[in-house]
Design an enzyme around this catalytic site. Structure first.
Site, short mmCIF file in Angstrom:
data_model
loop_
_atom_site.label_atom_id
_atom_site.label_comp_id
_atom_site.label_asym_id
_atom_site.label_seq_id
_atom_site.Cartn_x
_atom_site.Cartn_y
_atom_site.Cartn_z
N TYR A 93 116.30 -43.76 -92.96
CA TYR A 93 116.57 -42.61 -92.09
C TYR A 93 117.50 -43.12 -90.99
CZ TYR A 93 115.20 -38.34 -89.55
OH TYR A 93 115.20 -37.14 -88.89
N ARG B 250 128.48 -31.83 -90.70
CA ARG B 250 128.17 -32.48 -89.40
C ARG B 250 127.01 -33.45 -89.65
NH1 ARG B 250 123.90 -33.56 -87.27
NH2 ARG B 250 123.01 -31.73 -86.32
N LYS C 17 115.82 -37.42 -95.64
CA LYS C 17 114.84 -36.46 -95.08
C LYS C 17 113.70 -36.26 -96.07
CE LYS C 17 116.89 -34.99 -91.18
NZ LYS C 17 116.33 -34.79 -89.85
N GLU D 290 120.22 -28.67 -93.33
CA GLU D 290 120.36 -29.88 -92.54
C GLU D 290 121.83 -30.24 -92.34
OE1 GLU D 290 117.32 -31.56 -91.56
OE2 GLU D 290 118.75 -32.48 -90.20
N ASP D 291 122.17 -30.52 -91.12
CA ASP D 291 123.49 -31.04 -90.76
C ASP D 291 124.66 -30.16 -91.23
OD1 ASP D 291 121.90 -32.92 -89.61
OD2 ASP D 291 122.85 -34.66 -90.53
N ASP E 29 116.67 -27.33 -89.65
CA ASP E 29 115.99 -28.41 -88.94
C ASP E 29 116.70 -28.78 -87.63
OD1 ASP E 29 114.24 -30.59 -88.58
OD2 ASP E 29 115.69 -31.94 -89.52
N ASP E 30 118.02 -28.80 -87.64
CA ASP E 30 118.75 -29.22 -86.44
C ASP E 30 118.59 -28.22 -85.31
OD1 ASP E 30 120.10 -31.62 -87.55
OD2 ASP E 30 120.83 -30.11 -88.95
N ASN F 149 122.28 -39.00 -82.58
CA ASN F 149 122.15 -39.99 -83.64
C ASN F 149 123.52 -40.26 -84.27
OD1 ASN F 149 119.27 -40.09 -83.54
ND2 ASN F 149 119.25 -38.09 -84.53
N ASN G 94 112.74 -37.41 -82.21
CA ASN G 94 113.49 -37.07 -83.42
C ASN G 94 112.76 -35.97 -84.16
OD1 ASN G 94 114.33 -37.33 -86.36
ND2 ASN G 94 115.71 -38.77 -85.37
N1 LIG Z 1 117.15 -36.35 -82.12
C1 LIG Z 1 117.15 -35.40 -83.05
O1 LIG Z 1 116.12 -35.07 -83.65
C2 LIG Z 1 118.42 -34.69 -83.35
C3 LIG Z 1 119.62 -35.15 -82.90
N2 LIG Z 1 120.77 -34.48 -83.19
C4 LIG Z 1 122.02 -35.07 -82.74
O2 LIG Z 1 122.64 -34.23 -81.79
C5 LIG Z 1 124.03 -34.41 -81.84
C6 LIG Z 1 124.71 -33.05 -81.81
O3 LIG Z 1 124.34 -32.28 -82.92
P1 LIG Z 1 124.81 -30.75 -83.04
O4 LIG Z 1 124.38 -29.97 -81.85
O5 LIG Z 1 124.39 -30.24 -84.34
O6 LIG Z 1 126.39 -30.94 -83.02
P2 LIG Z 1 127.50 -29.90 -82.64
O7 LIG Z 1 128.77 -30.47 -83.13
O8 LIG Z 1 127.08 -28.54 -83.08
O9 LIG Z 1 127.50 -29.90 -81.04
C7 LIG Z 1 127.97 -30.94 -80.25
C8 LIG Z 1 128.13 -30.40 -78.83
O10 LIG Z 1 128.43 -31.49 -77.97
C9 LIG Z 1 129.50 -31.09 -77.13
N3 LIG Z 1 130.26 -32.25 -76.68
C10 LIG Z 1 131.15 -32.99 -77.36
N4 LIG Z 1 131.70 -33.92 -76.56
C11 LIG Z 1 131.14 -33.77 -75.35
C12 LIG Z 1 131.30 -34.41 -74.10
N5 LIG Z 1 132.15 -35.42 -73.95
N6 LIG Z 1 130.55 -33.98 -73.07
C13 LIG Z 1 129.67 -32.97 -73.20
N7 LIG Z 1 129.48 -32.32 -74.36
C14 LIG Z 1 130.20 -32.72 -75.42
C15 LIG Z 1 130.34 -30.17 -77.99
O11 LIG Z 1 131.22 -29.37 -77.20
C16 LIG Z 1 129.25 -29.37 -78.67
O12 LIG Z 1 128.83 -28.34 -77.82
C17 LIG Z 1 124.32 -35.25 -83.08
O13 LIG Z 1 124.57 -36.57 -82.68
C18 LIG Z 1 123.03 -35.21 -83.86
O14 LIG Z 1 122.79 -36.40 -84.57
C19 LIG Z 1 120.78 -33.31 -83.90
C20 LIG Z 1 119.60 -32.82 -84.40
C21 LIG Z 1 118.35 -33.52 -84.20
C1 LIG Z 2 117.87 -36.13 -86.70
C2 LIG Z 2 118.82 -35.15 -87.18
O1 LIG Z 2 118.47 -34.21 -87.87
C3 LIG Z 2 120.20 -35.27 -86.79
O2 LIG Z 2 120.56 -36.16 -86.03
O3 LIG Z 2 120.99 -34.45 -87.26
MG LIG Z 3 120.04 -33.22 -88.81
#
Ligand SMILES: NC(=O)C1=CN([C@@H]2O[C@H](COP(=O)(O)OP(=O)(O)OC[C@H]3O[C@@H](n4cnc5c(N)ncnc54)[C@H](O)[C@@H]3O)[C@@H](O)[C@H]2O)C=CC1
Ligand SMILES: CC(=O)C(=O)O
Ligand SMILES: [Mg+2]
Length: 613
Positions: free
Chosen positions: A134, A187, A205, A276-277, A299-300, A455, A500
């Site tokens: 993962y 993504r 997953k 997912e993603d 999930d996201d 991540n 997470n």
């Molecule tokens: N910890 C967890 O369980 C999870 C973590 N994530 C992580 O969250 C991150 C984002 O995922 P999503 O929202 O789906 O992506 P997304 O692409 O939909 O959104 C990213 C956002 O970040 C903003 N952004 C980009 N550069 C920036 C900057 N310099 N300053 C401020 N904002 C900025 C963008 O404008 C956009 O609004 C990924 O790295 C993903 O791995 C996502 C889901 C679960």
């Molecule tokens: C953890 C997860 O789902 C993500 O980073 O997209």
């Molecule tokens: Mg995800």
């Protein structure tokens, strides 16, 4: 009459709780294999390698195909763990990526060869192996997937398969599928568009589903929807295994996803589908399009929201405040994408229904405790072309706002807010730099919370070391990918919690499956989040522990699964599953439901492949 019905029902519950206990023989059932010889050895589901007993070797045509000594499962287990440790030893000093990929390969080879042994080592060592199967290693695997590819896993539906999916779905060999994770690769973690290479995510997953929720691995199905890629590097890569064309857009794109969903539903109407993603626009669009027609969730958007909410509530408790004070927390969210907006929606909803708020809903829509930034800085109402999902959280900066802030203000400027929480879902590694973290010293919280949730590890907004050094040792920290705890100046531990969605998605899927939910409601998702939030004791919170250890993931998932199933019953969404009538679920106490869910979990043991007689 009523009393008889009640007595019958409690007898039925006793039966359910006593007959489905996991025991060596009962877990897999008396599966008598029809294959023979090398076909069995090459089938990872049946293969026992050197552990086939002599009777099975005789009767299944295996005699002479294996070395003569019969090893026990325990000996095989020890042998694998020893070779894993030797690999760790032999790769000392090599770059992290080389070591991680070598670890992934050895686990993947076992997965391909012997699923029983693979899932047992995974379940027993989940804390050590989760970072390999993962995040973060799965990200590296996706980036290099076309080169690493040896044999397929899961199914691939591409834009070229339009009109064929309804028959293609029958190419999958398993008769029953319970859990599907699907991506379009647009993504992948914070790594962007990885096209077909994103298949690593559904595979990872679903491994977590097996390990945490005890979903039978014969009933899981990872799926890639290859609608092209806009990643130029991949399009030019001769080894790239996906369609070499730009991504489909608009109606053409939706037609592919529609056809896929119809095909899945036609063959397995009760399967749960986890999206997912997907890039933000499709994450929201598909969620709205399918959530009331199919049993699916994103999930996201939804899993992440629940985990973040549990962390936010933990941060309130860490301050020694009552939970009702959540409505007064000042929360800065960096990243207004699918994950960030999902978190904001759920947190806002939780504030509106907070117990202790004198009247439900008294805070009203205008109540805004959030400051949201995207790549263009602070989002205010003056922003042009604001997505309606984001507009709800835009700051007005009219007379009611006290801070002197403006549209597009930087993260450092937003320090004027003195936030209690800084939460990153931006996908930008290191964006919480020294200056930003030092600004958090001015927080109105006695223990400011920093959540670097992006991540994989390279995309984390900051590290725990940086937080305890620059914000202070009173801070609390959580990240999306795992980090080690930090030793603080007084010898105490600075906890690097992992926030997470793996804490929730397995329980959401399992609860929906066991209750036979028609669809997955907000109420079920809230029940999951509340269950996780209440898992941690006050003692642990005081030490800075906001999330339980991944080692307890099965236990956590049983509780979350039970909470989700009970919420489905409460909302009349439960239709029951094979051996369970929804009325049985309704009459179970909370702890009986947890027991029932735990007993339904698959556990890997070798089961006899021939009848005794
Ligand atoms: N910890 C967890 O369980 C999870 C973590 N994530 C992580 O969250 C991150 C984002 O995922 P999503 O929202 O789906 O992506 P997304 O692409 O939909 O959104 C990213 C956002 O970040 C903003 N952004 C980009 N550069 C920036 C900057 N310099 N300053 C401020 N904002 C900025 C963008 O404008 C956009 O609004 C990924 O790295 C993903 O791995 C996502 C889901 C679960
Ligand atoms: C953890 C997860 O789902 C993500 O980073 O997209
Ligand atoms: Mg995800």
């Amino acid at each position: 009459m009523w009393r008889h019905a009640a007595a019958r029902r409690s007898a039925q519950i006793r039966r359910l709780l006593s007959t489905s206990a996991p025991s060596a023989g009962a877990v897999r059932g008396p599966c008598i294999v029809h294959k023979r010889g090398t076909d069995i050895l090459h089938d990872p589901w049946y293969n026992k390698d050197t552990a086939f007993p002599l009777t099975e070797r005789d009767r299944l045509g295996l005699r002479g195909l294996l070395p003569p000594r019969v090893m026990s499962f325990e000996q095989q287990y020890e042998r694998f763990i020893n070779s894993y440790h030797s690999l760790e030893h032999n790769t000392q000093g090599e770059p992290d990526s080389v070591v991680s990929l070598a670890k992934w390969r050895i686990l993947n080879r076992l997965h391909d060869r012997n699923e029983t042994l693979y899932y047992r080592v995974l379940i027993d060592n989940i804390k050590d192996f989760a970072p390999i199967i993962y995040t973060p290693t799965v990200g590296l695997v996706c980036e290099n997937y076309s080169g690493l590819f040896r044999r397929p896993r899961g199914m691939y539906f591409s834009a070229k398969d339009k009109g064929e999916m309804m028959s293609m779905i029958y190419n999958w060999p398993a008769e029953k599928v319970d859990m599907i994770v699907v991506t379009d690769g647009s993504r992948i973690l914070g790594l962007g568009d990885l096209g077909v290479q994103g298949i690593g995510i559904p595979i990872g997953k679903l491994d977590v589903y097996v390990a945490a929720a005890g979903i039978n691995p014969q009933k899981v199905l990872p799926i890639m929807l290859d609608v092209g890629t806009n990643n130029e590097e991949l399009l030019e890569d001769k080894l790239y295994l996906g369609l070499r064309q730009p991504r489909l857009e608009g109606e053409e794109y939706l037609a592919v996803v529609d056809e896929f969903m119809e095909a899945v539903h036609a063959r397995w109407p009760k399967a749960i589908v986890q999206f997912e993603d997907f890039q933000m626009k499709w994450a929201f669009e598909t969620l709205q399009r399918y959530r009331s027609r199919f049993c699916m969730f994103n999930d996201d958007v939804q899993g992440t929201a629940g985990v973040a909410l549990a962390g936010l509530l933990g941060a309130v408790r860490a301050q020694g405040r009552p939970l009702a004070d959540f409505t007064k927390q000042k929360i800065v969210v960096v990243g207004a994408g699918s994950a960030g907006i999902g978190v904001l929606n759920m947190a806002k909803h939780a504030m509106l229904r907070m117990p202790g708020t004198h009247k439900i809903g008294e805070l009203g829509e205008g109540h805004n405790q959030f400051w949201v930034l995207d790549k263009d800085g602070l989002i205010t109402k003056s922003r042009k072309d604001l997505d309606p999902a984001v507009a709800r959280f835009a700051r007005g900066y009219g007379p009611e706002e006290v801070e002197d802030l403006h549209e597009g203000a930087s993260l450092v400027e937003v320090k004027k807010v003195k936030p209690h929480v800084l939460l990153g879902l931006s996908g930008v590694g290191g964006i919480f730099n020294e200056e930003v973290l030092k600004a958090m010293k001015e927080s109105d919280s006695p223990c400011p919370a920093i959540f670097a949730m992006s991540n994989p590890t390279t995309k984390a907004e900051c590290t725990p070391e940086d937080v305890f050094k620059h914000v202070g040792e009173n801070a609390v920290f959580a990240s999306g990918s795992p980090f080690s705890n930090v030793t603080l100046s007084n010898g105490r531990k600075g906890y690097a919690n992992q926030a997470n969605n793996m804490y929730l998605f397995p329980g959401i899927g399992l609860g929906a499956l066991l209750s036979g939910a028609r669809h997955i409601s907000d109420g079920m998702l809230h029940a999951a989040a509340e269950c996780l939030a209440s898992y941690i004791t006050d003692d642990a919170i005081r030490k800075g522990i906001l999330f339980p250890s991944i080692s307890s993931i099965r236990h956590i998932t049983a509780r979350v699964g039970a909470a989700v199933a009970r919420a489905a019953v409460d909302e009349d969404l439960a239709e029951g599953c094979s051996d369970l009538d929804p009325r049985d679920l309704r009459s179970m106490s909370e702890s009986d439901t947890v027991d029932y869910v735990a007993r339904k979990m698959w556990y890997p043991v070798y089961s006899p492949l021939v009848n005794d007689k």
